[in-house]
Design a protein around this motif. Structure first.
Motif: not given
Length: 254
Positions: A16-23, A26-42
């Motif tokens: 549960d210490e890591y719960l806040d990291s997931l949102p 997820a917010l970073r994923l929406s920064a760019r609509r580039d597949q490589r960026y999304v995959m690496d960021t995840a």
């Protein structure tokens, strides 16, 4: 007896210490609509912020030869390992013939479901148990990434702490957010010009001449960059060394 001077709180479970990291990821994923960026960021976020020992992202696509590790899940479809994040995991020990959790990934891809377990070493279905034990894995969380029932890929995460029911539900939500981000990159790619459009290949050109012109055009679009995100090798979907070899054979200069 209640002691009003004692103010220590009951410690949170490790997960549960890591719960806040997931949102945040997820917010970073929406920064760019580039597949490589999304995959690496995840995968990087899951390892660096979520504390996962290993995170891998498999992307669904048609069968065929590829420089990526792949698992065939139907006569016409396979999953390819496209992104990976690692925290002090000995990948040299991994069984090459049975890719990490291959049976689980295969099942997730076929059944379009999720699988989360903190009982890695029970039963006969555990893949590569010796390798997982040597890396002190405690739990696995895998999720099929879907777009209205269509398989986009599979997310696989190994942790060195047990997963609580609360965290399992948050991981399921995160998988849905990752699915949406990947779907958006697909739609953008469908509306964008593919690499190599806008060029003319003279009629009567030999295969080598056409290939040379095509590679030169893609290199110009990438400002001569071969490797890395947005590089010519990525746009052409070939290994950088393979591209260099073809450039040398065809006399292509950067």
């Amino acid at each position: 007896i209640f002691n009003p001077l004692k103010t220590e709180n009951t410690p949170l479970p490790k997960a549960d210490e890591y719960l806040d990291s997931l949102p945040t990821i997820a917010l970073r994923l929406s920064a760019r609509r580039d597949q490589r960026y999304v995959m690496d960021t995840a995968v990087e976020g899951l390892v660096n912020d979520f504390g996962a020992a290993l995170a891998r992202l498999w992307i669904a696509g048609p069968t065929g030869r590829s420089r990526f590790r792949s698992l065939q899940i139907s006569p016409t479809e396979c999953l390819r390992l496209k992104a990976q994040g690692v925290r002090k995991v000995n990948l040299d020990e991994e069984n090459g013939r049975e890719v990490m959790a291959a049976r689980w990934i295969f099942r997730l891809g076929q059944n379009r479901e999720s699988l989360t377990t903190s009982r890695l070493y029970h039963g006969t279905d555990t893949p590569d148990a010796g390798w997982m034990r040597s890396n002190r894995f405690r739990a696995f969380s895998g999720h099929a990434l879907l777009d209205k029932g269509r398989l986009l890929g599979v997310l696989a995460v190994f942790t060195r702490y047990e997963l609580t029911p609360r965290l399992e539900s948050h991981l399921t939500i995160f998988a849905g957010q990752l699915s949406a981000a990947l779907r958006d990159t697909e739609r953008r790619a469908a509306g964008a010009k593919p690499a190599g459009t806008g060029m003319d290949i003279p009629s009567g050109s030999t295969l080598d001449e056409a290939m040379r012109l095509y590679i030169e055009h893609v290199l110009s679009e990438c400002s001569g960059r071969i490797e890395g995100k947005g590089g010519a090798a990525e746009l052409l979907d070939i290994h950088p060394n393979t591209l260099r070899s073809r450039m040398s054979r065809l006399g292509v200069e950067r």
